[in-house]
Scaffold this active site. Structure first.
Site, PDB file in Angstrom:
ATOM      1  N   LEU A  32       0.857  -1.187   0.000  1.00  0.00           N
ATOM      2  CA  LEU A  32       0.000   0.000   0.000  1.00  0.00           C
ATOM      3  C   LEU A  32       0.893   1.237   0.000  1.00  0.00           C
ATOM      4  CD1 LEU A  32      -2.588  -1.095   2.727  1.00  0.00           C
ATOM      5  CD2 LEU A  32      -2.888  -1.166   0.242  1.00  0.00           C
ATOM      6  N   SER A  33       0.315   2.379  -0.279  1.00  0.00           N
ATOM      7  CA  SER A  33       1.158   3.576  -0.317  1.00  0.00           C
ATOM      8  C   SER A  33       1.842   3.809   1.029  1.00  0.00           C
ATOM      9  CB  SER A  33       0.348   4.801  -0.724  1.00  0.00           C
ATOM     10  OG  SER A  33      -0.757   4.991   0.111  1.00  0.00           O
ATOM     11  N   GLU A  34       1.170   3.441   2.141  1.00  0.00           N
ATOM     12  CA  GLU A  34       1.826   3.519   3.445  1.00  0.00           C
ATOM     13  C   GLU A  34       1.353   2.424   4.392  1.00  0.00           C
ATOM     14  OE1 GLU A  34       4.125   6.621   2.396  1.00  0.00           O
ATOM     15  OE2 GLU A  34       1.974   6.779   2.130  1.00  0.00           O
ATOM     16  N   THR A  35       2.299   1.940   5.170  1.00  0.00           N
ATOM     17  CA  THR A  35       2.015   1.145   6.359  1.00  0.00           C
ATOM     18  C   THR A  35       2.533   1.942   7.542  1.00  0.00           C
ATOM     19  OG1 THR A  35       2.166  -0.974   5.198  1.00  0.00           O
ATOM     20  CG2 THR A  35       2.488  -1.005   7.592  1.00  0.00           C
ATOM     21  N   ILE A  83       9.125   7.001   5.202  1.00  0.00           N
ATOM     22  CA  ILE A  83       8.626   8.329   4.862  1.00  0.00           C
ATOM     23  C   ILE A  83       8.699   9.218   6.105  1.00  0.00           C
ATOM     24  CG2 ILE A  83       6.593   9.615   4.076  1.00  0.00           C
ATOM     25  CD1 ILE A  83       7.811   7.863   1.907  1.00  0.00           C
TER      26      ILE A  83
END
Length: 263
Positions: free
Chosen positions: A43-46, A67
């Site tokens: 996913l774009s972020e975890t 990030i």
């Protein structure tokens, strides 16, 4: 070891829209393991939230790297906190590695991020390559922020129809590019592209609005703004310029709850 994991769609009130994030509340703090989990989730972020000495610490990982600041995953983490961990709480505070303390408040069914405002400066260093990345669309202005380039266009449909050259964009040594334009229905619309992080287009980007809000607040002479990120999934944001901070509001919905089987 079974570790609980939640999938949440952020900046939306309906499934299969907004920006999905994986949320993990645990004592995991090994960046190599975190990166493996984030890559597996794809996913774009975890987002990982760890409790220590009565404080919560937060870290965000894309499929390929850590990030510094992520809005939608923080919103997703707050949604899980308010609904599954501390249902009586009205505020969720986390501590980040590079951006200090971040707060999320709950007001009815909206969650509001309290994030540091970005300091943007006009910067034409990458004007030629940006023109090539955008193709037939010509940028009106270009700004450089903390992590990204902010590219101003004059037409909402140009944002919707944009097909950037991601390989060229990877040549710019920044997280990515935010493109934005005025809107007939909202105060502004945007899209965000981050191919260096493994995410060609991020569906709804809270952190990008730390850059967008100061620009549009000044241009429109408004403190409170309504925004839409016009990606394929799309998302709605309630925004406010507040001195050196910005408030970024949205809703969230749970998609899935499960467990990761870790050795």
């Amino acid at each position: 070891m079974n570790t609980p994991i939640y999938y949440v769609d952020a900046f939306t009130d309906s499934l299969f829209s907004g920006n999905p994030a994986a949320v993990i509340f645990s004592d995991i703090n090994d960046p190599l393991l975190m990166q493996l989990i984030a890559s597996e989730n794809n996913l774009s972020e975890t987002v990982f939230i760890r409790s220590e000495n009565n404080k919560y610490f937060i870290r965000w990982f894309s499929p390929s790297c850590e990030i510094d600041l992520c809005g939608h995953a923080t919103l997703a983490a707050a949604f899980i906190y308010f609904n599954y961990i501390e249902p009586e709480a009205l505020e969720f505070e986390v501590h980040s590695l590079k951006n200090g303390a971040l707060k999320v408040t709950q007001k009815a069914d909206y969650l509001f991020l309290n994030f540091p405002k970005d300091n943007i400066q006009k910067d034409d260093k990458y004007k030629d390559i940006i023109s090539n990345i955008l193709g037939s669309v010509e940028p009106i202005e270009i700004f450089k922020g903390r992590d990204d380039l902010l590219v101003i266009l004059d037409n909402e449909l140009d944002i919707v129809n944009l097909k950037p050259d991601f390989n060229l964009l990877k040549e710019i040594p920044l997280r990515g590019m935010i493109v934005t334009a005025p809107s007939s229905e909202f105060d502004f619309v945007s899209r965000c592209f981050f191919p260096l992080t493994g995410v060609n287009e991020d569906p709804v980007t809270g952190s990008a609005h730390t850059t967008l809000i100061p620009y549009w607040s000044k241009r429109l002479n408004k403190k409170k703004l309504r925004a839409k990120q016009v990606s394929k999934r799309g998302g709605l944001l309630s925004c406010e310029d507040a001195s050196d901070r910005v408030y970024i509001g949205g809703k969230a919905v749970l998609y899935m709850k499960g467990n990761i089987n870790l050795p």
